[in-house]
Design a protein around this motif. Structure first.
Motif, PDB file in Angstrom:
ATOM      1  N   ASP A 102      74.251  51.582  46.240  1.00 53.83           N
ATOM      2  CA  ASP A 102      72.887  52.100  46.407  1.00 53.83           C
ATOM      3  C   ASP A 102      72.261  52.430  45.052  1.00 53.83           C
ATOM      4  O   ASP A 102      71.070  52.167  44.826  1.00 53.83           O
TER       5      ASP A 102
ATOM      6  N   ASN B 186      68.883  50.945  43.843  1.00 55.27           N
ATOM      7  CA  ASN B 186      67.774  51.893  43.705  1.00 55.27           C
ATOM      8  C   ASN B 186      67.394  52.185  42.258  1.00 55.27           C
ATOM      9  O   ASN B 186      66.250  52.561  41.981  1.00 55.27           O
TER      10      ASN B 186
ATOM     11  N   ARG C 255      58.796  42.514  55.091  1.00 58.42           N
ATOM     12  CA  ARG C 255      59.543  43.742  55.363  1.00 58.42           C
ATOM     13  C   ARG C 255      58.637  44.966  55.380  1.00 58.42           C
ATOM     14  O   ARG C 255      58.807  45.878  56.195  1.00 58.42           O
TER      15      ARG C 255
ATOM     16  N   ARG D 148      61.861  43.414  60.823  1.00 63.47           N
ATOM     17  CA  ARG D 148      63.080  44.217  60.890  1.00 63.47           C
ATOM     18  C   ARG D 148      64.220  43.365  60.346  1.00 63.47           C
ATOM     19  O   ARG D 148      64.784  42.534  61.056  1.00 63.47           O
TER      20      ARG D 148
ATOM     21  N   PRO E  59      67.860  43.233  57.704  1.00 64.16           N
ATOM     22  CA  PRO E  59      68.927  44.093  57.168  1.00 64.16           C
ATOM     23  C   PRO E  59      68.462  44.831  55.914  1.00 64.16           C
ATOM     24  O   PRO E  59      67.646  44.318  55.148  1.00 64.16           O
ATOM     25  N   LYS E  60      68.995  46.005  55.720  1.00 57.99           N
ATOM     26  CA  LYS E  60      68.545  46.901  54.654  1.00 57.99           C
ATOM     27  C   LYS E  60      68.504  46.227  53.288  1.00 57.99           C
ATOM     28  O   LYS E  60      67.561  46.416  52.516  1.00 57.99           O
ATOM     29  N   TYR E  61      69.529  45.449  52.970  1.00 60.45           N
ATOM     30  CA  TYR E  61      69.622  44.868  51.632  1.00 60.45           C
ATOM     31  C   TYR E  61      69.211  43.396  51.584  1.00 60.45           C
ATOM     32  O   TYR E  61      69.465  42.726  50.590  1.00 60.45           O
ATOM     33  N   TYR E  62      68.589  42.912  52.649  1.00 65.97           N
ATOM     34  CA  TYR E  62      68.243  41.486  52.707  1.00 65.97           C
ATOM     35  C   TYR E  62      67.327  41.085  51.552  1.00 65.97           C
ATOM     36  O   TYR E  62      67.623  40.153  50.801  1.00 65.97           O
TER      37      TYR E  62
ATOM     38  N   SER F 276      66.100  43.284  49.008  1.00 62.76           N
ATOM     39  CA  SER F 276      66.387  43.966  47.738  1.00 62.76           C
ATOM     40  C   SER F 276      67.670  43.505  47.060  1.00 62.76           C
ATOM     41  O   SER F 276      67.844  43.736  45.859  1.00 62.76           O
TER      42      SER F 276
END
Length: 275
Positions: free
Chosen positions: A9, A13, A179, A246, A248-251, A253
């Motif tokens: 993360d 980030n 996104r 919608r 996946p969180k890291y798709y 980034s």
């Protein structure tokens, strides 16, 4: 596992991943134009990208909630300051033309987050131009800066590669725009808001085709680079078609932003095999 997730993360980030993507695209330019990029220049590029991105993402938060910053955000602050110092020290050995060009690009980054004097709005909030500003800065940073640092004049191949890079980065932004549909206000008039998801995906694929065809207009094009470019653009096109509101969180980034890194790895392998 928790420590690994926290480290990952922080990697995302703190803008390390996106900054490595910027460095990777600069190296792609080096391969395309047969120029060698100095390690100090690459460190400068990385550090300035971290500082710039974190300024845009966290400056307002840090200013308003300095005393109540989460530990992770404090770590990002410290890391950003260290990168800022690295940018200053490595910048001392670069050409003044490079620093001047970088300063112009930095103004776009500054006004992307800070309101313009006359308009009293930042570039990010002006309807319809957000992705174009980002693509312009990336093209200037990863194509023009390496050329200027090597003391070269801007010639035909540079203009074509800069245009190609602009189109590719513009396309790279589409999964992020899709996104963010749930969070962006309609006043921003982002591409997915204006065109719809299906049409913006078609636009992205079309821009990739144009970007690929531009490779054939370069005077000094190389077959292995064309093959690798084709592979990279096919992967990017596939990732665009899979983009959803919608996702996946890291798709976007991580996976999408890893494409430039994958690109330069392929070029490096090809270069070693030919050598």
């Amino acid at each position: 596992m928790t420590m690994l997730k926290k480290a990952f993360d922080f990697y995302i980030n703190s803008s390390i991943h996106v900054s490595l993507a910027v460095v990777a695209l600069a190296l792609v330019t080096g391969f395309s134009l047969s120029i060698k990029l100095d390690v100090y220049f690459l460190i400068f590029l990385f550090c300035s990208s971290v500082s710039g991105y974190n300024f845009v993402k966290y400056a307002s938060v840090a200013g308003l909630h300095h005393r109540s910053l989460a530990r992770s955000l404090r770590s990002i602050q410290v890391f950003s300051v260290m990168c800022g110092l690295g940018m200053i020290f490595t910048g001392l050995v670069l050409r003044w033309e490079t620093l001047l060009t970088c300063a112009i690009l930095a103004l776009f980054t500054l006004f992307y987050a800070v309101p313009l004097f006359l308009l009293k709005r930042n570039l990010r909030s002006i309807a319809g131009i957000k992705v174009f500003v980002i693509a312009l800065v990336w093209a200037g940073t990863t194509v023009v800066l390496p050329v200027v640092e090597n003391g070269l004049e801007l010639y035909w191949d540079v203009y074509i590669i800069a245009l190609q890079r602009f189109l590719i980065v513009l396309t790279l932004m589409i999964p992020f725009e899709i996104r963010d549909l749930a969070y962006d206000t309609m006043a921003l008039h982002t591409l997915p808001q204006v065109m719809g998801i299906k049409k913006v995906k078609l636009l992205g694929v079309s821009l990739l085709v144009i970007g690929f065809l531009l490779e054939y207009t370069i005077d000094d094009f190389k077959i292995q680079q064309i093959v690798i470019l084709c592979i990279v653009l096919l992967i990017l096109g596939f990732l665009i078609t899979l983009s959803r509101k919608r996702q996946p969180k890291y798709y976007a980034s991580f996976i999408v932003e890893a494409v430039p890194i994958f690109w330069v790895i392929l070029l490096s392998i090809a270069e070693d095999l030919i050598a």
